[in-house]
Design a protein around this motif. Structure first.
Motif, short mmCIF file in Angstrom:
data_model
loop_
_atom_site.label_atom_id
_atom_site.label_comp_id
_atom_site.label_asym_id
_atom_site.label_seq_id
_atom_site.Cartn_x
_atom_site.Cartn_y
_atom_site.Cartn_z
N ARG A 132 49.96 61.20 43.55
CA ARG A 132 50.47 60.00 42.89
C ARG A 132 49.46 58.90 42.67
O ARG A 132 49.65 58.05 41.81
CB ARG A 132 51.66 59.42 43.69
CG ARG A 132 52.85 60.28 43.51
CD ARG A 132 54.18 59.70 43.17
NE ARG A 132 54.58 58.36 43.40
CZ ARG A 132 55.80 58.06 43.83
NH1 ARG A 132 56.63 59.00 44.16
NH2 ARG A 132 56.17 56.82 43.91
N TYR A 133 48.42 58.89 43.48
CA TYR A 133 47.43 57.81 43.37
C TYR A 133 46.02 58.39 43.29
O TYR A 133 45.17 58.10 44.15
CB TYR A 133 47.56 56.85 44.56
CG TYR A 133 48.98 56.38 44.73
CD1 TYR A 133 49.46 55.34 43.94
CD2 TYR A 133 49.85 57.02 45.60
CE1 TYR A 133 50.78 54.94 44.04
CE2 TYR A 133 51.18 56.62 45.70
CZ TYR A 133 51.63 55.59 44.92
OH TYR A 133 52.94 55.20 45.00
N GLU A 141 46.59 50.31 44.48
CA GLU A 141 46.11 50.88 43.23
C GLU A 141 45.91 49.80 42.17
O GLU A 141 45.03 49.90 41.33
CB GLU A 141 47.14 51.92 42.73
CG GLU A 141 46.58 52.85 41.69
CD GLU A 141 47.64 53.78 41.15
OE1 GLU A 141 48.80 53.35 40.99
OE2 GLU A 141 47.31 54.94 40.90
N ASN A 142 46.74 48.74 42.23
CA ASN A 142 46.62 47.64 41.27
C ASN A 142 45.59 46.60 41.69
O ASN A 142 45.54 45.53 41.11
CB ASN A 142 47.96 46.90 41.16
CG ASN A 142 49.02 47.74 40.52
OD1 ASN A 142 48.74 48.82 40.02
ND2 ASN A 142 50.24 47.25 40.54
N ASP A 143 44.82 46.90 42.73
CA ASP A 143 43.84 45.93 43.25
C ASP A 143 44.51 44.65 43.74
O ASP A 143 43.94 43.57 43.64
CB ASP A 143 42.82 45.54 42.15
CG ASP A 143 41.79 46.62 41.95
OD1 ASP A 143 41.62 47.43 42.88
OD2 ASP A 143 41.17 46.65 40.88
N GLN A 144 45.74 44.77 44.24
CA GLN A 144 46.44 43.58 44.71
C GLN A 144 46.30 43.39 46.21
O GLN A 144 46.95 42.53 46.79
CB GLN A 144 47.92 43.65 44.33
CG GLN A 144 48.15 43.47 42.84
CD GLN A 144 49.58 43.80 42.44
OE1 GLN A 144 50.23 44.61 43.08
NE2 GLN A 144 50.05 43.18 41.39
N GLU A 193 51.03 51.40 45.73
CA GLU A 193 51.13 50.84 44.37
C GLU A 193 50.27 49.58 44.28
O GLU A 193 49.53 49.38 43.33
CB GLU A 193 52.58 50.48 44.03
CG GLU A 193 53.51 51.65 43.82
CD GLU A 193 53.24 52.43 42.53
OE1 GLU A 193 52.67 51.86 41.58
OE2 GLU A 193 53.60 53.62 42.49
N SER A 218 43.39 57.85 41.79
CA SER A 218 42.20 56.99 41.81
C SER A 218 41.86 56.52 43.23
O SER A 218 40.76 56.03 43.47
CB SER A 218 42.40 55.78 40.89
OG SER A 218 43.42 54.96 41.41
N GLN A 251 46.59 66.01 40.18
CA GLN A 251 47.52 65.30 39.30
C GLN A 251 48.76 66.10 38.99
O GLN A 251 48.70 67.30 38.75
CB GLN A 251 46.80 64.94 38.01
CG GLN A 251 45.95 63.72 38.19
CD GLN A 251 46.15 62.73 37.07
OE1 GLN A 251 47.26 62.25 36.90
NE2 GLN A 251 45.11 62.44 36.33
N LEU A 252 49.85 65.38 39.00
CA LEU A 252 51.14 65.98 38.70
C LEU A 252 51.45 65.69 37.23
O LEU A 252 51.43 64.55 36.81
CB LEU A 252 52.17 65.31 39.60
CG LEU A 252 53.58 65.83 39.57
CD1 LEU A 252 53.62 67.23 40.17
CD2 LEU A 252 54.47 64.90 40.36
#
Lengths: 459, 140
Positions: A153-154, A285-288, A282, A156, A359-360
């Motif tokens: 799912r992630y 992954e968004n650099d948050q 999540e 990266s 990857q799915l």
């Protein structure tokens, strides 16, 4: 279509026990489970072995593919490796020495706790964090479910996973060294790992971070727990010190939430529970997520104390381990060798392979086509009731729409649509029922008085 | 072509980021390259927060084709007085209240420009602003 062969999964469904109640379908965090042709089926490319389905099953129909205890008889030296949380399963009246004695009585020649000599891993992780120049935090690779979740799912974030192996690898190398000092040959030794969860089985059988595991077999804690409980109260304790000489405060608490972070000097965070982990990934992954050097993620709430194969209360297990850890030294207080932690030479054995994304392809791997399918799914979703009842065999209306767009489900799988179409004369009632029966199996419509809460409830 | 619509409410920071996370979810399901998704999401998020922080209300329309993603953000609000100045890093007209919430650092528009292939800004003071961002998907 995704390939279904390359993932070994440790989950086995007992179709005789399964009543197709969809509890597992609904709790699966990756929507990997469906009811198809009267059976529950797991889509292997989506499953991350978190074990939520095992927990949710009221029929105990989902079992794990562990090795038989009889396997140990093939080896002259039978080493059982068990996590500290396993020891945390036993009531206080049974002493450490009694548990070790019971393990030897059961048929093992040696018994070692997995999380030792943990200073090696501790050092390795601290090094990776210190050397990290990517600007993103290092993610712990301890929990195999988290590793698989990140792969599918992630993608990266794969490169952020700490390239280090697990404590069970560490202890096996350490024990092998101890045994060869006694003149024992490596091929005479079998390493048997008592796993707290499903994911660790898969991690040994089809490892992501190493070519082949050093572990010979993976054993469920359940039969071992029963055997120990049957004899432990009356067993003569042994002096087990030699087998837990390298156990430390850090080791005992390693698999718990905060186990990889409380001792770190850098900025760390710990997140536990599969849904919390997904939410956090999540953001990552968004650099948050800023200003953090190391992130520990555990699929289970309270870490491995909540391992799906363990039977005792997770909070009590944590409490026992914390109390026990107070009696043990810090890893840093262990005798240093040339200014380095003991056994630091084992570090080279713990360097893991980089984790590759898997990857799915939810709508196929062609962009044009997958856009068309996604559009179709969105159109279909307009007609579905949105109550996520799972009476279609898919976990949510959205998942059903996705399956339909991919040609894997029919409109009439939805009971709302089926009723509507019968009223509108689009499908004959008998045909609609036939389809239901095909989906759920012929016997699904028979009364069952043994189910939970029913007249003759039984387990 | 696939189109996603979002209504944005000015001043509602609790919901800021919803549109960009929905777009991210969609692009991930389509297996768009994760590096590209990241850039798209950063740009859209900045635009979304701009509407929340500066406008009364707004609309986001995202059009996805196999070749490009076009994001059109239209808002009703005070508009941008000097677009050239607004494009400068660190320039911000955000209120103290907005800054206290961690927004309004003056990086919004420059950050958007950095992350998309094309950015068009039309604005009328006292009426509103329209941002059009385009990102190529068939990057190769």
């Amino acid at each position: 279509m995704p390939d279904h062969t390359s993932f070994h999964h440790a989950l086995i469904v007992d179709h005789d026990q399964c009543i197709r109640c969809t509890h597992c379908v609904k709790v699966c965090p990756t929507e990997a489970i469906r009811i198809e042709n009267g059976l529950v089926s797991i889509r292997e490319d989506r499953c991350v072995d978190c074990g939520e389905c095992v927990r949710a099953c009221p029929q105990k129909a989902i079992d794990i593919d562990h090795d038989d205890l009889a396997l140990i008889e093939h080896y002259k030296y039978r080493v059982v490796l068990f996590p500290a949380v396993f020891l945390g399963q036993f009531p206080e009246r049974i002493t450490e020495d009694q548990i070790y004695a019971a393990l030897l009585k059961i048929g093992f020649t040696h018994a070692y706790e997995v999380e030792q000599p943990i200073g090696v891993l501790k050092n390795l992780i601290a090094q990776k964090v210190k050397q990290n120049r990517t600007g993103n935090p290092i993610i712990s690779s301890f929990c195999p479910s988290v590793v698989r979740l990140i792969q599918i799912r992630y993608p990266s974030l794969c490169e952020s996973l700490a390239p280090v192996k697990a404590p069970h690898d560490l202890v096996a190398h350490y024990v092998l060294e101890q045994l060869s000092a006694e003149g024992i040959q490596a091929d005479e030794v079998g390493f048997f790992y008592i796993t707290p969860c499903v994911a660790k089985i898969t991690a040994v059988k089809t490892p992501v971070i190493e070519k082949k595991s050093i572990i010979t077999g993976v054993i469920s804690p359940r039969p071992i727990y029963n055997k120990i409980m049957a004899i432990a109260d009356n067993i003569e304790p042994i002096d087990s010190m030699a087998m837990r000489r390298e156990l430390t405060k850090e080791g005992i608490q390693w698999s718990l939430t905060n186990g990889e972070t409380w001792w770190q000097r850098s900025k760390t965070m710990s997140v536990d529970g599969i849904h919390n982990t997904i939410n956090f990934l999540e953001r990552l992954e968004n650099d948050q997520v800023n200003d953090v050097d190391f992130v520990e993620l555990r699929a289970c709430d309270r870490g491995c104390a909540a391992g799906v194969l363990l039977s005792q209360n997770r909070f009590l297990t944590v409490e026992r381990l914390k109390r026990r850890a107070r009696l043990y030294p810090n890893a840093d207080n262990k005798l240093m060798v040339d200014g380095k932690p003991p056994f630091h030479h084992l570090e080279s054995k713990l360097i893991a392979n980089p984790v590759e994304p898997r990857q799915l392809f939810r709508f196929g791997n062609d962009l044009q086509k997958s856009m068309e399918r996604m559009q179709r799914a969105r159109n279909i979703l307009c007609h579905l009731p949105g109550i996520d009842c799972a009476a279609c065999g898919a976990p949510t209306c959205e998942a059903l729409a996705e399956d339909m767009a991919n040609g894997l489900a029919k409109m009439t799988d939805c009971v709302f649509i089926s009723q509507l179409w019968q009223k509108e004369g689009k499908i004959a009632p008998l045909k609609a029922f036939d389809r239901m029966e095909k989906k759920w199996g012929i016997k699904r419509f028979d009364p069952d008085c043994h189910k939970k809460g029913a007249k003759n409830e039984s387990n | 072509m696939m189109t996603l619509h979002f209504h944005i409410e000015g001043g509602n920071f609790t919901n800021a980021g919803f549109a960009s996370s929905q777009v991210k979810k969609t692009l991930k399901q389509l297996n768009i390259d994760s590096g590209l998704i990241k850039k798209i999401v950063i740009a859209l998020y900045e635009g979304e927060v701009n509407i929340v922080a500066h406008a009364l209300k707004g609309e986001i329309v995202v059009e996805i084709s196999p070749e490009t993603i076009t994001m059109i953000l239209t808002d009703e609000g005070k508009g941008i007085d000097n677009i050239e100045l607004a494009m400068k890093e660190g320039f911000s007209t955000a209120s103290q209240k907005v800054r206290e919430m961690g927004f309004g650092a003056g990086m919004g528009l420059p950050n958007i420009k950095k992350n998309v292939d094309q950015l068009f800004i039309e604005s009328t003071v006292g009426v509103g602003t329209k941002l059009t961002m385009i990102k190529q998907l068939d990057h190769a």
